[in-house]
Write a protein that holds these residues in place. Structure first.
Motif, PDB file in Angstrom:
ATOM      1  N   PRO A 219       0.695  -1.361   0.047  1.00 17.76           N
ATOM      2  CA  PRO A 219       0.072   0.088   0.039  1.00 17.76           C
ATOM      3  C   PRO A 219       0.755   1.158  -0.058  1.00 17.76           C
ATOM      4  O   PRO A 219       0.384   2.271  -0.642  1.00 17.76           O
ATOM      5  CB  PRO A 219      -0.603  -0.108   1.156  1.00 17.76           C
ATOM      6  CG  PRO A 219      -0.981  -1.598   1.577  1.00 17.76           C
ATOM      7  CD  PRO A 219       0.372  -2.259   1.001  1.00 17.76           C
ATOM      8  N   GLY A 220       2.007   1.134   0.784  1.00 18.26           N
ATOM      9  CA  GLY A 220       2.746   2.259   0.647  1.00 18.26           C
ATOM     10  C   GLY A 220       3.568   2.613  -0.603  1.00 18.26           C
ATOM     11  O   GLY A 220       4.141   3.875  -0.584  1.00 18.26           O
ATOM     12  N   ALA A 221       3.468   1.790  -1.466  1.00 19.19           N
ATOM     13  CA  ALA A 221       4.197   1.992  -2.761  1.00 19.19           C
ATOM     14  C   ALA A 221       3.512   2.710  -3.739  1.00 19.19           C
ATOM     15  O   ALA A 221       3.854   3.105  -4.798  1.00 19.19           O
ATOM     16  CB  ALA A 221       4.863   0.649  -3.253  1.00 19.19           C
ATOM     17  N   LEU A 222       2.019   2.582  -3.614  1.00 21.83           N
ATOM     18  CA  LEU A 222       1.256   3.135  -4.467  1.00 21.83           C
ATOM     19  C   LEU A 222       0.518   4.663  -3.987  1.00 21.83           C
ATOM     20  O   LEU A 222       0.343   4.869  -2.884  1.00 21.83           O
ATOM     21  CB  LEU A 222      -0.103   2.237  -4.852  1.00 21.83           C
ATOM     22  CG  LEU A 222       0.262   0.653  -5.208  1.00 21.83           C
ATOM     23  CD1 LEU A 222      -0.939   0.195  -5.328  1.00 21.83           C
ATOM     24  CD2 LEU A 222       0.877   0.884  -6.519  1.00 21.83           C
ATOM     25  N   ASP A 223       0.543   5.485  -5.015  1.00 20.47           N
ATOM     26  CA  ASP A 223      -0.181   6.584  -4.611  1.00 20.47           C
ATOM     27  C   ASP A 223      -1.795   6.516  -4.938  1.00 20.47           C
ATOM     28  O   ASP A 223      -2.330   7.097  -6.068  1.00 20.47           O
ATOM     29  CB  ASP A 223       0.338   7.829  -5.716  1.00 20.47           C
ATOM     30  CG  ASP A 223      -0.129   9.297  -5.537  1.00 20.47           C
ATOM     31  OD1 ASP A 223      -0.939   9.327  -4.287  1.00 20.47           O
ATOM     32  OD2 ASP A 223       0.261  10.280  -6.234  1.00 20.47           O
ATOM     33  N   LEU A 224      -2.207   5.928  -3.937  1.00 13.16           N
ATOM     34  CA  LEU A 224      -3.554   5.520  -3.876  1.00 13.16           C
ATOM     35  C   LEU A 224      -3.922   5.599  -2.369  1.00 13.16           C
ATOM     36  O   LEU A 224      -3.424   5.052  -1.463  1.00 13.16           O
ATOM     37  CB  LEU A 224      -3.773   3.874  -4.260  1.00 13.16           C
ATOM     38  CG  LEU A 224      -5.327   3.566  -4.269  1.00 13.16           C
ATOM     39  CD1 LEU A 224      -5.255   2.274  -5.607  1.00 13.16           C
ATOM     40  CD2 LEU A 224      -5.742   3.119  -3.322  1.00 13.16           C
ATOM     41  N   ALA A 225      -4.996   6.394  -2.148  1.00 15.90           N
ATOM     42  CA  ALA A 225      -5.671   6.712  -0.842  1.00 15.90           C
ATOM     43  C   ALA A 225      -7.112   6.634  -0.761  1.00 15.90           C
ATOM     44  O   ALA A 225      -7.666   6.650  -1.917  1.00 15.90           O
ATOM     45  CB  ALA A 225      -5.265   8.157  -0.312  1.00 15.90           C
ATOM     46  N   THR A 226      -7.516   6.543   0.562  1.00 15.59           N
ATOM     47  CA  THR A 226      -8.976   6.590   0.595  1.00 15.59           C
ATOM     48  C   THR A 226      -9.570   7.314   1.526  1.00 15.59           C
ATOM     49  O   THR A 226      -8.673   7.869   2.561  1.00 15.59           O
ATOM     50  CB  THR A 226      -9.503   5.152   1.080  1.00 15.59           C
ATOM     51  OG1 THR A 226      -8.797   4.866   2.233  1.00 15.59           O
ATOM     52  CG2 THR A 226      -9.188   4.056   0.109  1.00 15.59           C
ATOM     53  N   ARG A 227     -10.547   8.102   1.495  1.00 15.18           N
ATOM     54  CA  ARG A 227     -11.125   8.895   2.233  1.00 15.18           C
ATOM     55  C   ARG A 227     -12.478   8.481   2.839  1.00 15.18           C
ATOM     56  O   ARG A 227     -13.296   8.133   2.086  1.00 15.18           O
ATOM     57  CB  ARG A 227     -11.515  10.515   1.544  1.00 15.18           C
ATOM     58  CG  ARG A 227     -10.321  11.069   0.769  1.00 15.18           C
ATOM     59  CD  ARG A 227     -10.451  12.347   0.671  1.00 15.18           C
ATOM     60  NE  ARG A 227      -9.432  12.667  -0.147  1.00 15.18           N
ATOM     61  CZ  ARG A 227      -9.233  14.013  -0.998  1.00 15.18           C
ATOM     62  NH1 ARG A 227     -10.180  14.934  -0.509  1.00 15.18           N
ATOM     63  NH2 ARG A 227      -8.414  14.347  -1.628  1.00 15.18           N
ATOM     64  N   GLY A 228     -12.340   8.233   4.232  1.00 11.32           N
ATOM     65  CA  GLY A 228     -13.712   7.613   4.921  1.00 11.32           C
ATOM     66  C   GLY A 228     -14.148   8.522   5.975  1.00 11.32           C
ATOM     67  O   GLY A 228     -14.222   9.682   5.904  1.00 11.32           O
ATOM     68  N   GLU A 229     -14.410   7.816   7.177  1.00 19.24           N
ATOM     69  CA  GLU A 229     -15.012   8.367   8.053  1.00 19.24           C
ATOM     70  C   GLU A 229     -14.293   9.625   8.774  1.00 19.24           C
ATOM     71  O   GLU A 229     -12.937   9.324   8.952  1.00 19.24           O
ATOM     72  CB  GLU A 229     -15.316   7.336   9.414  1.00 19.24           C
ATOM     73  CG  GLU A 229     -16.117   7.983  10.225  1.00 19.24           C
ATOM     74  CD  GLU A 229     -16.437   6.789  11.523  1.00 19.24           C
ATOM     75  OE1 GLU A 229     -17.046   7.227  12.530  1.00 19.24           O
ATOM     76  OE2 GLU A 229     -16.077   5.591  11.422  1.00 19.24           O
ATOM     77  N   GLY A 230     -14.567  10.691   8.894  1.00 16.13           N
ATOM     78  CA  GLY A 230     -13.925  11.901   9.234  1.00 16.13           C
ATOM     79  C   GLY A 230     -13.250  12.741   8.415  1.00 16.13           C
ATOM     80  O   GLY A 230     -12.685  13.466   8.650  1.00 16.13           O
ATOM     81  N   GLY A 231     -13.397  12.299   7.101  1.00  9.64           N
ATOM     82  CA  GLY A 231     -13.005  12.923   5.979  1.00  9.64           C
ATOM     83  C   GLY A 231     -14.192  13.835   5.188  1.00  9.64           C
ATOM     84  O   GLY A 231     -15.186  13.584   5.418  1.00  9.64           O
ATOM     85  N   TRP A 232     -13.633  14.355   4.014  1.00  2.43           N
ATOM     86  CA  TRP A 232     -14.610  15.017   3.049  1.00  2.43           C
ATOM     87  C   TRP A 232     -13.865  15.220   1.586  1.00  2.43           C
ATOM     88  O   TRP A 232     -12.625  14.861   1.611  1.00  2.43           O
ATOM     89  CB  TRP A 232     -15.078  16.591   3.550  1.00  2.43           C
ATOM     90  CG  TRP A 232     -13.768  17.434   3.556  1.00  2.43           C
ATOM     91  CD1 TRP A 232     -13.610  18.199   2.583  1.00  2.43           C
ATOM     92  CD2 TRP A 232     -13.098  17.509   4.675  1.00  2.43           C
ATOM     93  NE1 TRP A 232     -12.459  19.024   2.692  1.00  2.43           N
ATOM     94  CE2 TRP A 232     -11.814  18.822   4.142  1.00  2.43           C
ATOM     95  CE3 TRP A 232     -12.630  17.402   5.887  1.00  2.43           C
ATOM     96  CZ2 TRP A 232     -10.993  19.112   4.649  1.00  2.43           C
ATOM     97  CZ3 TRP A 232     -11.665  17.796   6.682  1.00  2.43           C
ATOM     98  CH2 TRP A 232     -10.851  18.762   6.106  1.00  2.43           C
ATOM     99  N   ILE A 233     -14.675  15.456   0.943  1.00  3.25           N
ATOM    100  CA  ILE A 233     -14.322  15.788  -0.627  1.00  3.25           C
ATOM    101  C   ILE A 233     -15.111  16.991  -1.032  1.00  3.25           C
ATOM    102  O   ILE A 233     -16.140  17.502  -0.422  1.00  3.25           O
ATOM    103  CB  ILE A 233     -14.556  14.629  -1.311  1.00  3.25           C
ATOM    104  CG1 ILE A 233     -15.934  14.344  -1.939  1.00  3.25           C
ATOM    105  CG2 ILE A 233     -13.885  13.542  -1.157  1.00  3.25           C
ATOM    106  CD1 ILE A 233     -16.450  13.670  -3.156  1.00  3.25           C
ATOM    107  N   ALA A 234     -14.520  17.530  -1.988  1.00  2.00           N
ATOM    108  CA  ALA A 234     -15.135  19.029  -2.285  1.00  2.00           C
ATOM    109  C   ALA A 234     -16.024  18.206  -3.637  1.00  2.00           C
ATOM    110  O   ALA A 234     -15.485  17.777  -4.564  1.00  2.00           O
ATOM    111  CB  ALA A 234     -14.041  19.909  -2.947  1.00  2.00           C
ATOM    112  N   ALA A 235     -17.209  19.091  -3.698  1.00  2.00           N
ATOM    113  CA  ALA A 235     -17.927  18.526  -4.685  1.00  2.00           C
ATOM    114  C   ALA A 235     -17.870  19.662  -6.019  1.00  2.00           C
ATOM    115  O   ALA A 235     -18.009  20.853  -5.869  1.00  2.00           O
ATOM    116  CB  ALA A 235     -19.431  18.416  -4.375  1.00  2.00           C
ATOM    117  N   PRO A 236     -18.165  19.211  -7.037  1.00  5.26           N
ATOM    118  CA  PRO A 236     -18.087  20.077  -8.315  1.00  5.26           C
ATOM    119  C   PRO A 236     -19.549  21.037  -8.099  1.00  5.26           C
ATOM    120  O   PRO A 236     -20.584  20.602  -7.569  1.00  5.26           O
ATOM    121  CB  PRO A 236     -18.607  19.352  -9.361  1.00  5.26           C
ATOM    122  CG  PRO A 236     -17.820  17.862  -9.099  1.00  5.26           C
ATOM    123  CD  PRO A 236     -18.121  17.715  -7.729  1.00  5.26           C
ATOM    124  N   PRO A 237     -19.515  22.452  -8.385  1.00  7.83           N
ATOM    125  CA  PRO A 237     -18.264  23.080  -8.921  1.00  7.83           C
ATOM    126  C   PRO A 237     -17.339  23.727  -8.099  1.00  7.83           C
ATOM    127  O   PRO A 237     -16.881  24.881  -8.400  1.00  7.83           O
ATOM    128  CB  PRO A 237     -19.169  23.834 -10.065  1.00  7.83           C
ATOM    129  CG  PRO A 237     -20.262  24.225  -9.165  1.00  7.83           C
ATOM    130  CD  PRO A 237     -20.551  23.309  -8.299  1.00  7.83           C
TER     131      PRO A 237
END
Length: 205
Positions: free
Chosen positions: A141-159
């Motif tokens: 997992p540490g070798a890949l630029d692949l992350a997850t956002r779960g409980e306690g996180g957020w994302i910005a929505a379009p637009p």
């Protein structure tokens, strides 16, 4: 922005909450985050304060009331509730997206951010599953630029606009066809493969 937030709540049943926004400095062309921090790491696209988790709402009416107070606020969506998000570089995301479409894999909405990332929305619980799934595919997992956002996180929505680079967009927009999100187990293989190829390319260069 109020109507975008209300639509996400009403049509997708996603919780929404207002975030910061970009504003001009003393009438000049220079834009800065409304938080006032000149070194803000996510200008125009982070929570207003630490109470955001309790403020998030799935009601379109409540969303409109919130944005009536801060009409320029960005639209943020908490993760770990109705969805988690798998975060990969844009080049890897485009490769994975094309592969998923060829294989007719189930696919949920996907965002593309102006800082060169793509976020694949999946069922909640992905943040806990992904490390073991990636190891099972033969990757560290540490070798890949692949992350997850779960409980306690957020994302910005379009637009939502992020800094001076532009706005978050839909690479795969929400539709009736993708209302039911995939489990991360269904799409992690092409995502890991694409992230692995990008890592190998970076090492070779």
């Amino acid at each position: 922005m109020a109507e975008y937030a209300a639509r996400y709540a009403e049509e997708r049943h996603w919780d929404v909450f207002p975030g910061t926004w970009l504003e001009r400095v003393d009438g000049s062309p220079v834009l800065r985050c409304s938080c006032g921090d000149a070194r803000c790491e996510a200008p125009g696209a982070h929570p207003l304060d630490g109470r955001w988790s309790g403020d998030a709402t799935g009601s379109a009416t409540a969303a409109r009331r919130m944005w009536a107070k801060v009409p320029h606020a960005s639209v943020l969506l908490p993760t770990g509730r109705t969805f988690d998000a798998v975060d990969v570089p844009e080049t890897a995301g485009c490769l994975a997206l094309a592969r998923m479409e060829r294989l007719a894999l189930p696919l949920g909405p996907v965002t593309s951010t102006p800082d060169g990332r793509m976020l694949f929305l999946v069922l909640p619980g992905a943040a806990k599953k992904v490390p073991a799934l990636v190891r099972g595919l033969g990757w560290s997992p540490g070798a890949l630029d692949l992350a997850t956002r779960g409980e306690g996180g957020w994302i910005a929505a379009p637009p939502t606009r992020m800094g001076t680079k532009g706005s978050v967009q839909w690479a795969c927009a929400p539709t009736a066809a993708n209302r039911w999100l995939p489990d991360v187990e269904e799409i992690v293989a092409p995502l890991a493969y694409a992230a692995g190829r990008e890592a190998a390319t970076a090492r070779a260069s």
